[in-house]
Design a protein around this motif. Sequence first.
Motif, PDB file in Angstrom:
ATOM      1  N   LEU A  47       1.333  -6.762   5.992  1.00 40.88           N
ATOM      2  CA  LEU A  47       2.762  -6.997   5.833  1.00 40.88           C
ATOM      3  C   LEU A  47       3.558  -5.701   5.837  1.00 40.88           C
ATOM      4  CD1 LEU A  47       4.975  -9.128   5.241  1.00 40.88           C
ATOM      5  CD2 LEU A  47       4.545  -8.757   2.813  1.00 40.88           C
ATOM      6  N   LEU A  48       3.011  -4.651   5.228  1.00 43.99           N
ATOM      7  CA  LEU A  48       3.732  -3.393   5.091  1.00 43.99           C
ATOM      8  C   LEU A  48       3.465  -2.437   6.239  1.00 43.99           C
ATOM      9  CD1 LEU A  48       3.181  -2.735   1.270  1.00 43.99           C
ATOM     10  CD2 LEU A  48       5.068  -3.912   2.389  1.00 43.99           C
ATOM     11  N   GLY A  49       2.298  -2.544   6.858  1.00 46.16           N
ATOM     12  CA  GLY A  49       1.934  -1.619   7.911  1.00 46.16           C
ATOM     13  C   GLY A  49       2.584  -1.972   9.235  1.00 46.16           C
ATOM     14  N   PRO A  50       2.326  -1.164  10.255  1.00 41.51           N
ATOM     15  CA  PRO A  50       2.888  -1.459  11.581  1.00 41.51           C
ATOM     16  C   PRO A  50       2.293  -2.736  12.154  1.00 41.51           C
ATOM     17  CG  PRO A  50       1.282   0.332  11.690  1.00 41.51           C
ATOM     18  CD  PRO A  50       1.502   0.049  10.239  1.00 41.51           C
ATOM     19  N   ASP A  51       3.081  -3.412  12.963  1.00 38.93           N
ATOM     20  CA  ASP A  51       2.653  -4.671  13.568  1.00 38.93           C
ATOM     21  C   ASP A  51       1.807  -4.353  14.801  1.00 38.93           C
ATOM     22  OD1 ASP A  51       2.278  -7.241  14.308  1.00 38.93           O
ATOM     23  OD2 ASP A  51       4.394  -7.800  14.396  1.00 38.93           O
ATOM     24  N   ARG A  52       0.543  -4.018  14.560  1.00 41.16           N
ATOM     25  CA  ARG A  52      -0.332  -3.608  15.661  1.00 41.16           C
ATOM     26  C   ARG A  52      -0.625  -4.758  16.608  1.00 41.16           C
ATOM     27  NH1 ARG A  52      -2.557  -0.899  11.151  1.00 41.16           N
ATOM     28  NH2 ARG A  52      -2.423   1.371  11.306  1.00 41.16           N
ATOM     29  N   GLN A  53      -0.702  -5.965  16.081  1.00 36.40           N
ATOM     30  CA  GLN A  53      -1.018  -7.100  16.936  1.00 36.40           C
ATOM     31  C   GLN A  53       0.080  -7.338  17.971  1.00 36.40           C
ATOM     32  OE1 GLN A  53      -1.769 -10.703  14.770  1.00 36.40           O
ATOM     33  NE2 GLN A  53      -2.231 -11.904  16.601  1.00 36.40           N
ATOM     34  N   THR A  54       1.339  -7.247  17.536  1.00 38.15           N
ATOM     35  CA  THR A  54       2.440  -7.431  18.472  1.00 38.15           C
ATOM     36  C   THR A  54       2.477  -6.308  19.498  1.00 38.15           C
ATOM     37  OG1 THR A  54       3.746  -8.608  16.806  1.00 38.15           O
ATOM     38  CG2 THR A  54       4.933  -7.650  18.663  1.00 38.15           C
ATOM     39  N   ALA A  55       2.245  -5.063  19.038  1.00 38.06           N
ATOM     40  CA  ALA A  55       2.241  -3.934  19.966  1.00 38.06           C
ATOM     41  C   ALA A  55       1.122  -4.073  20.996  1.00 38.06           C
ATOM     42  CB  ALA A  55       2.090  -2.627  19.191  1.00 38.06           C
ATOM     43  N   ARG A  56      -0.036  -4.544  20.543  1.00 36.01           N
ATOM     44  CA  ARG A  56      -1.155  -4.729  21.469  1.00 36.01           C
ATOM     45  C   ARG A  56      -0.846  -5.844  22.460  1.00 36.01           C
ATOM     46  NH1 ARG A  56      -5.992  -7.806  21.390  1.00 36.01           N
ATOM     47  NH2 ARG A  56      -7.709  -6.799  22.505  1.00 36.01           N
ATOM     48  N   ARG A  57      -0.219  -6.922  21.987  1.00 35.07           N
ATOM     49  CA  ARG A  57       0.140  -8.021  22.883  1.00 35.07           C
ATOM     50  C   ARG A  57       1.117  -7.537  23.948  1.00 35.07           C
ATOM     51  NH1 ARG A  57       1.956 -13.451  23.107  1.00 35.07           N
ATOM     52  NH2 ARG A  57       2.043 -13.805  25.366  1.00 35.07           N
ATOM     53  N   THR A  58       2.113  -6.751  23.556  1.00 32.62           N
ATOM     54  CA  THR A  58       3.076  -6.236  24.522  1.00 32.62           C
ATOM     55  C   THR A  58       2.400  -5.334  25.540  1.00 32.62           C
ATOM     56  OG1 THR A  58       4.832  -6.334  22.852  1.00 32.62           O
ATOM     57  CG2 THR A  58       5.215  -4.945  24.767  1.00 32.62           C
ATOM     58  N   VAL A  89       8.678  -4.820  -1.651  1.00 30.65           N
ATOM     59  CA  VAL A  89       7.305  -4.826  -2.162  1.00 30.65           C
ATOM     60  C   VAL A  89       6.984  -3.531  -2.900  1.00 30.65           C
ATOM     61  CG1 VAL A  89       4.882  -4.889  -1.490  1.00 30.65           C
ATOM     62  CG2 VAL A  89       6.500  -6.449  -0.422  1.00 30.65           C
ATOM     63  N   ILE A  90       7.343  -2.395  -2.299  1.00 38.95           N
ATOM     64  CA  ILE A  90       7.017  -1.105  -2.922  1.00 38.95           C
ATOM     65  C   ILE A  90       7.756  -0.947  -4.245  1.00 38.95           C
ATOM     66  CG2 ILE A  90       7.253   1.384  -2.658  1.00 38.95           C
ATOM     67  CD1 ILE A  90       6.760   1.000   0.334  1.00 38.95           C
ATOM     68  N   THR A  91       9.020  -1.372  -4.300  1.00 36.27           N
ATOM     69  CA  THR A  91       9.784  -1.273  -5.546  1.00 36.27           C
ATOM     70  C   THR A  91       9.171  -2.155  -6.631  1.00 36.27           C
ATOM     71  OG1 THR A  91      11.812  -0.839  -4.296  1.00 36.27           O
ATOM     72  CG2 THR A  91      12.050  -1.560  -6.579  1.00 36.27           C
ATOM     73  N   THR A  92       8.801  -3.370  -6.260  1.00 36.65           N
ATOM     74  CA  THR A  92       8.212  -4.295  -7.239  1.00 36.65           C
ATOM     75  C   THR A  92       6.884  -3.771  -7.766  1.00 36.65           C
ATOM     76  OG1 THR A  92       9.270  -6.160  -6.112  1.00 36.65           O
ATOM     77  CG2 THR A  92       7.461  -6.662  -7.612  1.00 36.65           C
ATOM     78  N   LEU A  93       6.016  -3.340  -6.860  1.00 34.77           N
ATOM     79  CA  LEU A  93       4.713  -2.831  -7.296  1.00 34.77           C
ATOM     80  C   LEU A  93       4.861  -1.546  -8.105  1.00 34.77           C
ATOM     81  CD1 LEU A  93       2.566  -3.417  -4.081  1.00 34.77           C
ATOM     82  CD2 LEU A  93       2.681  -4.813  -6.149  1.00 34.77           C
ATOM     83  N   GLY A  94       5.788  -0.685  -7.694  1.00 34.06           N
ATOM     84  CA  GLY A  94       5.998   0.547  -8.450  1.00 34.06           C
ATOM     85  C   GLY A  94       6.478   0.280  -9.870  1.00 34.06           C
ATOM     86  N   MET A  95       7.381  -0.684 -10.021  1.00 38.33           N
ATOM     87  CA  MET A  95       7.859  -1.033 -11.357  1.00 38.33           C
ATOM     88  C   MET A  95       6.733  -1.618 -12.210  1.00 38.33           C
ATOM     89  SD  MET A  95      10.918  -3.664 -12.403  1.00 38.33           S
ATOM     90  CE  MET A  95       9.952  -5.073 -11.832  1.00 38.33           C
ATOM     91  N   VAL A 144      -6.874 -11.425  -9.808  1.00 37.82           N
ATOM     92  CA  VAL A 144      -6.691 -12.290  -8.633  1.00 37.82           C
ATOM     93  C   VAL A 144      -5.539 -11.795  -7.776  1.00 37.82           C
ATOM     94  CG1 VAL A 144      -6.148 -14.627  -7.881  1.00 37.82           C
ATOM     95  CG2 VAL A 144      -7.658 -14.270  -9.851  1.00 37.82           C
ATOM     96  N   LEU A 145      -4.406 -11.450  -8.387  1.00 36.26           N
ATOM     97  CA  LEU A 145      -3.247 -10.993  -7.632  1.00 36.26           C
ATOM     98  C   LEU A 145      -3.538  -9.690  -6.907  1.00 36.26           C
ATOM     99  CD1 LEU A 145      -0.329 -11.758 -10.136  1.00 36.26           C
ATOM    100  CD2 LEU A 145      -1.053 -13.089  -8.147  1.00 36.26           C
ATOM    101  N   THR A 146      -4.286  -8.802  -7.538  1.00 31.33           N
ATOM    102  CA  THR A 146      -4.632  -7.541  -6.889  1.00 31.33           C
ATOM    103  C   THR A 146      -5.513  -7.785  -5.675  1.00 31.33           C
ATOM    104  OG1 THR A 146      -4.483  -6.361  -9.003  1.00 31.33           O
ATOM    105  CG2 THR A 146      -5.700  -5.289  -7.222  1.00 31.33           C
ATOM    106  N   THR A 147      -6.481  -8.681  -5.813  1.00 28.41           N
ATOM    107  CA  THR A 147      -7.353  -8.989  -4.681  1.00 28.41           C
ATOM    108  C   THR A 147      -6.565  -9.560  -3.516  1.00 28.41           C
ATOM    109  OG1 THR A 147      -9.196  -9.425  -6.198  1.00 28.41           O
ATOM    110  CG2 THR A 147      -9.385 -10.279  -3.952  1.00 28.41           C
ATOM    111  N   VAL A 148      -5.697 -10.513  -3.802  1.00 27.83           N
ATOM    112  CA  VAL A 148      -4.881 -11.123  -2.744  1.00 27.83           C
ATOM    113  C   VAL A 148      -3.946 -10.088  -2.121  1.00 27.83           C
ATOM    114  CG1 VAL A 148      -3.128 -12.866  -2.257  1.00 27.83           C
ATOM    115  CG2 VAL A 148      -5.026 -13.406  -3.792  1.00 27.83           C
ATOM    116  N   GLY A 149      -3.366  -9.228  -2.959  1.00 25.83           N
ATOM    117  CA  GLY A 149      -2.470  -8.197  -2.440  1.00 25.83           C
ATOM    118  C   GLY A 149      -3.185  -7.198  -1.548  1.00 25.83           C
TER     119      GLY A 149
END
Length: 304
Positions: A94-105, A230-236, A82-87
Amino acid sequence: MSTTLAPGVLPGLAVACGAVFGGGLVAIGYGAVRRAAREERPGLRRALTARLPADWTARRVVIAVMTGVVTGALTTWPVAAVLTTVGMLTLPGLLGPDRQTARRTERMEALALWTEMLRDTLSAAAGLEQAVLATADIAPAALETELHALATAVRAGRPLPPALRAFADDVEDPLADVVVAALVMAAEQQASQLAPLLGELAESVREQVAMRQRIDAGRASVRTGVRVTVITTLGMAVGLVVFNRPYLDPLNTPTGQMVLAVVGVLFAVSFTYLTVIGRIEEPVRLVTASPGRVESGIEPGGAR
């Protein structure tokens, strides 16, 4: 003759069977969604679907579910599935670029440019409808589709006010509503001094763009901190599963699964909070176009 199964095999088989069954249901649902001629009735399901993020496409949901299924089969932890699916569904945004904000601007800058184009065209003593048609043919790229639809509607004989309302509905931007409201008032009441007003509106939009760019620069550090966490937690977690699995043996029990679920919920709440505090609240829209009235060319005030 009796056969003794190794510990953990039965839970793994159960998860695998559930994965196959769930994958079949997802495949059936995906095939139903892709039916071209399907008609949906308004109801609870449609309302819930409309509230989902726009980037949650059917393909992405299927990939997320199948990845969760594989994770659950490999770890024999249903909560991990379940956690993997939600993630998989939430972390890319959350981790990628904020494309929606860039498109709005980008669209706000295009709106300011189009407003200035209208002002300059009106200053050359052209009528409002002619100015809209002239500027739509050289529209900024970010609003090219919407302005082309506006020009097509006007050339087809639709009155300018409902066509502008439909344009505002296509753009779905509060600042575009302000510009459209001024244009609709000018078209309906023959308002004078429209060109100076459009110049002030264009300047206001550009100030909004500058403010958003400053806010985005401040949010960049928050998003970087979230990515590192997030990356540190998932990597651990992945490192423990791969290289030191005995350390995680307590999670094989029901109590361990409950603890894992609580930890997952706490992380989800934390990431959601970080996303919410960095979100910009949008003002209420001023112009809306009823689909039935837009099709028939009827304005809220009556027939045209």
